[in-house]
Design a protein around this motif. Structure first.
Motif, PDB file in Angstrom:
ATOM      1  N   GLY A   1      -2.435   6.136  -5.365  1.00 54.75           N
ATOM      2  CA  GLY A   1      -0.971   6.346  -4.343  1.00 54.75           C
ATOM      3  C   GLY A   1      -1.305   4.989  -3.598  1.00 54.75           C
ATOM      4  O   GLY A   1      -2.096   4.163  -3.502  1.00 54.75           O
ATOM      5  N   ILE A   2       0.001   4.611  -2.910  1.00 53.08           N
ATOM      6  CA  ILE A   2       0.217   3.254  -2.211  1.00 53.08           C
ATOM      7  C   ILE A   2      -0.785   3.376  -1.130  1.00 53.08           C
ATOM      8  O   ILE A   2      -0.740   4.568  -0.204  1.00 53.08           O
ATOM      9  N   GLY A   3      -1.489   2.447  -1.010  1.00 51.45           N
ATOM     10  CA  GLY A   3      -2.708   2.410   0.374  1.00 51.45           C
ATOM     11  C   GLY A   3      -3.782   2.850  -0.039  1.00 51.45           C
ATOM     12  O   GLY A   3      -4.780   2.835   0.916  1.00 51.45           O
TER      13      GLY A   3
ATOM     14  N   LEU B   1       1.828  -4.686  -4.437  1.00 48.62           N
ATOM     15  CA  LEU B   1       2.924  -3.590  -4.500  1.00 48.62           C
ATOM     16  C   LEU B   1       3.857  -3.242  -3.415  1.00 48.62           C
ATOM     17  O   LEU B   1       4.870  -2.983  -3.664  1.00 48.62           O
ATOM     18  N   VAL B   2       3.292  -3.563  -2.342  1.00 52.68           N
ATOM     19  CA  VAL B   2       4.050  -3.581  -1.149  1.00 52.68           C
ATOM     20  C   VAL B   2       5.113  -4.628  -1.093  1.00 52.68           C
ATOM     21  O   VAL B   2       6.377  -4.279  -0.897  1.00 52.68           O
ATOM     22  N   THR B   3       4.581  -5.722  -1.710  1.00 47.72           N
ATOM     23  CA  THR B   3       5.720  -6.799  -1.901  1.00 47.72           C
ATOM     24  C   THR B   3       6.643  -6.361  -2.857  1.00 47.72           C
ATOM     25  O   THR B   3       8.173  -6.545  -2.682  1.00 47.72           O
TER      26      THR B   3
ATOM     27  N   SER C   1      -4.326  -0.143   6.059  1.00 44.24           N
ATOM     28  CA  SER C   1      -3.417  -0.126   7.489  1.00 44.24           C
ATOM     29  C   SER C   1      -2.374  -0.713   7.371  1.00 44.24           C
ATOM     30  O   SER C   1      -1.233  -0.394   8.103  1.00 44.24           O
ATOM     31  N   ASP C   2      -2.592  -1.911   6.819  1.00 43.21           N
ATOM     32  CA  ASP C   2      -1.297  -2.868   6.814  1.00 43.21           C
ATOM     33  C   ASP C   2      -0.214  -2.290   5.991  1.00 43.21           C
ATOM     34  O   ASP C   2       0.929  -2.463   6.185  1.00 43.21           O
TER      35      ASP C   2
ATOM     36  N   THR D   1       3.506  -1.454   7.189  1.00 40.79           N
ATOM     37  CA  THR D   1       4.593  -2.132   6.545  1.00 40.79           C
ATOM     38  C   THR D   1       5.619  -0.935   6.040  1.00 40.79           C
ATOM     39  O   THR D   1       6.811  -1.007   6.202  1.00 40.79           O
ATOM     40  N   LEU D   2       5.128   0.091   5.608  1.00 40.27           N
ATOM     41  CA  LEU D   2       6.165   1.058   5.024  1.00 40.27           C
ATOM     42  C   LEU D   2       6.697   1.818   6.131  1.00 40.27           C
ATOM     43  O   LEU D   2       8.067   2.292   6.215  1.00 40.27           O
TER      44      LEU D   2
END
Length: 408
Positions: free
Chosen positions: A14-16, A24-26, A105-106, A110-111
Motif C-alpha cells: 500500500g501507499i505509504g 509513487l506519490v510523485t 508521514s509525508d 501529501t495525499l
C-alpha cells in the motif's frame, strides 16, 4: 536495506507502507495534473464548439472553466512538476526500507493535501456547472423572448404589407374606373362627332334635294308643306318624284297621306293621272284634305278614311286598313306604302302587297317608305321572295323600291 521497485505499493504494498518508494506519490500527482489538464482541454474544446454554434453564453462560461482549472494547475506549482520529475528518476533506483518508513508521514500528508485540492476542484466544478445552467436558462429565456419579438415584428410587417396591397388594389381599381369613364366619355364624344358629321351630311343632302325639287313645281298655288320629321324628307321626296316621272303611272295608291300627297297631286295633275290616298287617322286625313283644297288639287286627289282592323296574312295577325276602302279601286301602277305606323305592330306594313296583289298591274312598282328600318327591310325581302319583284334604286334614299319586269 534497499527495496526493489517491484516491491513498492503499486506492485503489492500500500501507499505509504514500508517498502513503497517516494516516486509513487510523485506519479499520483502527475496523474491528477493529467486529469485536470484533460478537463481544461475538454472545456476549451466545448468553448470552441459553442462559439462556432453561436451559443455565446456557453462559450463564455466554458472559457471561465478553463481559466479556473488552469489556476488550480498553477497552484499545484510548476516547480513541483520539475521536482516530481527528479523524484521519479530517483524512485527508479532501489531505496532502503528504513527510508520508506521514514517518509510514510509525508506521503499521508501529501495525499491529504491532494484530497483537499481535489475536493476544492470538485466544488469549483459544481459551482461552475450551476452557473453554466443558470446562464443557459437565461439564454434560453432571452432567446424565447427574442423569438417572440421577431414573430410579433413579422406579423406587423405582414399586416402592413397586406394593408399596402389593399391600398394598391383600391388605387388600381380607381384608376381602372377612371380609365373606363375616360373610355366611355371618349366613346360618347366619338359617337356625337359621328352623329354631327352624319347630320351635317344629311342636312346638305336635304338642302340639295330641296333645291332640285324647286324646279318640279314651278308655280305652286299655296305654300308647299314642309318635309322631314314624321313627313317624308326632301331626299326621299326627290326620289319619289323621279320614280313617278320615269314610269308615268295612270293610277297611284298611297297608304298614309301627308306632305307627299300634295306633291303627288301636282304631278298627277300634270300627267293626267289619278291619286287615291288612304289614311286610318281621321284627324290627319282632314288636315291633308285642307291642304289639297288649298292647292286646288281636289280633282286629282281622292282622299279616303280606312280605319285599322284585324286581318290575317300568311298565318300572322295584323292591324291593317279596312279592305272596304279598296273595293272599287282599279289597276294600280304605283303603290306607295307609308302606313300603318310601326307602333301598330311588328312588320305592320307587310300586308299591303299580299292583300292588294289583285289590283296591282302587271308593270306595277311598289315604293316602301322608311326602308332604313329593320322591320321594313324584312318586309321588302318577303315581298321580293313571294312575288315577281326585284330591288331597284337601292341606297338612293330611305325609300325601298320594288319593280316588276323592266319597268324601271
Amino acid at each position: 536495506m534497499d527495496v526493489p521497485l517491484r516491491e513498492c505499493g503499486w506492485l503489492g504494498h500500500g501507499i505509504g507502507e514500508p517498502g513503497c518508494p517516494q516516486g509513487l506519490v510523485t506519479m499520483a500527482r502527475w496523474v491528477l495534473r493529467f486529469v485536470l489538464l484533460a478537463t481544461a482541454v475538454g472545456l476549451f474544446t466545448l468553448s470552441v464548439a459553442a462559439t462556432v454554434a453561436g451559443d455565446v453564453g456557453v462559450a463564455v462560461f466554458t472559457v471561465v472553466g478553463v481559466a479556473i482549472v488552469g489556476a488550480v494547475i498553477w497552484r499545484m506549482g510548476w516547480s513541483k512538476v520539475r521536482g516530481a520529475s527528479r523524484e521519479w528518476t530517483a524512485s527508479s533506483k532501489p531505496v532502503d526500507r528504513g527510508q520508506a518508513v521514514g517518509d510514510r508521514s509525508d506521503i499521508h500528508s501529501t495525499l491529504e493535501s491532494l484530497d483537499a485540492q481535489v475536493a476544492e476542484v470538485l466544488e469549483q466544478t459544481v459551482a461552475l456547472d450551476s452557473t453554466i445552467r443558470r446562464v443557459q436558462s437565461s439564454v434560453r429565456s432571452e432567446s424565447q423572448r427574442n423569438q417572440e419579438r421577431i414573430e410579433q415584428s413579422e406579423r406587423k410587417v405582414v399586416q402592413r404589407l397586406r394593408a399596402h396591397h389593399r391600398q394598391l388594389l383600391e388605387a388600381e381599381e380607381e384608376s381602372s374606373s377612371r380609365r373606363d369613364d375616360s373610355d366611355a366619355l371618349r366613346s360618347v364624344r366619338q359617337r356625337i362627332a359621328r352623329q354631327m358629321t352624319q347630320s351635317s351630311r344629311d342636312t346638305v343632302r336635304q338642302v340639295e334635294a330641296l333645291l332640285r325639287l324647286s324646279d318640279v313645281i314651278k308655280h305652286p298655288r299655296a305654300p308647299l308643306p314642309s318635309t322631314g320629321g314624321f313627313a317624308i324628307d326632301a331626299g326621299a321626296l326627290l326620289h319619289l318624284v323621279h320614280v313617278v316621272s320615269s314610269i308615268k303611272p295612270k293610277r297611284i295608291l298611297e297608304l298614309g297621306s301627308g306632305t307627299s300627297t300634295i306633291w303627288l297631286g301636282y304631278l298627277c295633275e300634270e300627267l293626267g293621272s289619278d291619286l287615291i290616298s288612304v289614311d286610318h287617322d281621321e284627324y290627319y286625313l282632314e288636315k291633308t284634305r285642307a291642304d289639297v283644297e288649298r292647292h286646288g288639287l281636289s280633282g286629282s286627289v281622292d282622299l279616303r278614311l280606312a280605319p285599322l282592323q284585324a286581318v290575317e296574312v300568311a298565318g300572322d295577325d295584323f292591324r291593317w286598313y279596312s279592305l272596304s276602302a279598296f273595293e272599287d279601286v282599279g289597276k294600280i301602277d304605283l303603290l306607295i306604302v307609308d302606313g300603318p305606323p310601326e307602333s301598330t305592330g311588328d312588320d305592320a306594313r307587310y300586308p299591303a302587297v299580299p292583300l292588294l296583289s289583285r289590283v296591282l298591274s302587271e308593270c306595277a312598282v311598289v315604293v316602301l317608305d322608311d326602308a332604313h328600318r329593320d322591320a321594313e327591310q324584312r318586309t321588302l325581302k318577303r315581298w321580293a321572295a313571294e312575288g315577281p319583284y326585284r330591288h331597284v334604286d337601292a341606297a338612293v334614299s330611305r325609300l325601298g323600291v320594288l319593280a316588276k319586269g323592266e319597268t324601271l
